[in-house]
Design a protein around this motif. Structure first.
Motif, short mmCIF file in Angstrom:
data_model
loop_
_atom_site.label_atom_id
_atom_site.label_comp_id
_atom_site.label_asym_id
_atom_site.label_seq_id
_atom_site.Cartn_x
_atom_site.Cartn_y
_atom_site.Cartn_z
N UNK A 80 -0.30 -5.98 6.51
CA UNK A 80 0.85 -5.56 7.32
C UNK A 80 2.07 -6.32 6.81
N UNK A 81 3.09 -5.57 6.43
CA UNK A 81 4.26 -6.14 5.76
C UNK A 81 5.54 -5.76 6.47
N UNK A 82 6.51 -6.66 6.42
CA UNK A 82 7.89 -6.36 6.81
C UNK A 82 8.69 -6.21 5.52
N UNK A 83 9.04 -4.98 5.20
CA UNK A 83 9.83 -4.69 4.01
C UNK A 83 11.28 -4.58 4.45
N UNK A 84 12.19 -5.34 3.80
CA UNK A 84 13.54 -5.42 4.35
C UNK A 84 14.61 -5.61 3.27
N UNK A 92 15.05 -2.77 7.87
CA UNK A 92 13.70 -3.36 7.82
C UNK A 92 12.74 -2.54 8.67
N UNK A 93 11.53 -2.35 8.13
CA UNK A 93 10.43 -1.75 8.88
C UNK A 93 9.18 -2.59 8.70
N UNK A 94 8.33 -2.59 9.73
CA UNK A 94 6.97 -3.09 9.61
C UNK A 94 6.08 -1.93 9.18
N UNK A 95 5.22 -2.20 8.21
CA UNK A 95 4.29 -1.16 7.77
C UNK A 95 2.87 -1.73 7.68
N UNK A 96 1.91 -0.84 7.81
CA UNK A 96 0.51 -1.19 7.57
C UNK A 96 0.02 -0.38 6.38
N UNK A 97 -0.71 -1.03 5.49
CA UNK A 97 -1.30 -0.34 4.36
C UNK A 97 -2.68 0.17 4.80
N UNK A 98 -2.79 1.49 4.90
CA UNK A 98 -4.04 2.12 5.32
C UNK A 98 -4.70 2.81 4.12
N UNK A 99 -5.90 3.31 4.31
CA UNK A 99 -6.61 3.95 3.20
C UNK A 99 -5.87 5.16 2.67
N UNK A 100 -5.14 5.86 3.55
CA UNK A 100 -4.43 7.07 3.12
C UNK A 100 -2.95 6.81 2.86
#
Length: 250
Positions: A199-203, A234-242
């Motif tokens: 889970x990343x905050x890309x900004x 900035x957004x928080x994102x989760x890296x999921x399988x898809x």
């Protein structure tokens, strides 16, 4: 150390991030001529508590406020002061963090007050937000952190703007700043391998002039050394399988 999150943890991070998104949506109504940064601060803190959250910034490393409200040449960490009164054409960048039941959301958005002062200001906001989305597209398991930074940097610099280098994105979720660091510049195929469960905050933080910064006497507010105007998304994102999922959108 990078902690991969379980699906249940990602859901809880998303709840916190959605509160942040709600705050940022509300802040747009305060980005008007005659309003102040303190008006934003009061409204944000009230909304966070109403949603059962706790301001994640307040007290973090001694930071004294719920929001960071940065205006024009202020890039990040601007204090939400009552004397910071908005006028037509101001660029107002609002950064917010929320702790909800021990899970953290962190996002930012820039607004223009009234009308843009110049076409370059308009380009600045458009490209900074576009760069965020380009970076998110690269947040795929099997890619590397450098792929995110390269996508952001290419989008920004191709428009004649500058990526801020002194501050970076980061892991987020169980605490406000986690590993890995996520710079907004880099080389394709370099850096840490991206994995499902991150889970990343890309900004992206972007200046219309040079990327060099100075810190004001308050010890927090970072401004462009040449006093060129800046934007921050900035957004928080989760890296999921898809692929990547944006957690901090409504």
């Amino acid at each position: 150390m990078v902690r991969l999150k379980s699906p249940e943890e990602i859901c809880k991070i998303e709840i916190a991030a959605k509160i942040v998104a709600e705050v940022l949506a509300e802040m747009e109504s305060y980005a008007v001529e005659g309003a102040s940064a303190l008006d934003m601060e009061k409204a944000a803190e009230e909304l966070i508590h109403k949603r059962g959250g706790i301001p994640a910034f307040k007290g973090y490393s001694g930071y004294p406020y719920t929001l960071c409200v940065s205006v024009n040449e202020e890039v990040i960490h601007g204090f939400p002061l009552k004397e910071k009164i908005f006028v037509d054409g101001d660029i107002v960048s609002v950064d917010c963090g929320v702790n909800k039941d021990g899970f953290i959301g962190d996002a930012a958005k820039s607004f223009v007050v009234g009308s843009y002062r110049s076409e370059k200001d308009k380009l600045l906001l458009q490209r900074t937000e576009e760069a965020l989305l380009k970076g998110i597209e690269m947040a795929v398991a099997g890619n590397r952190v450098g792929d995110i930074g390269y996508a952001v940097q290419n989008c920004v610099e191709s428009a004649g703007l500058s990526v801020i280098r002194d501050y970076v994105g980061h892991g987020v979720g169980l605490s406000l700043h986690e590993d890995p660091q996520v710079p907004n510049y880099g080389r394709q195929g370099s850096g840490m391998l991206l994995r499902t469960g991150m889970t990343l905050a890309i900004e992206p933080m972007v200046a219309s002039g040079h990327y060099s910064l100075e810190i004001l006497e308050d010890g927090w507010t970072a401004v462009t050394a040449d006093r060129s105007r800046a934007a921050h998304f900035e957004h928080d994102i989760a890296i999921l399988e898809d692929g990547p999922k944006i957690l901090s959108s409504l």
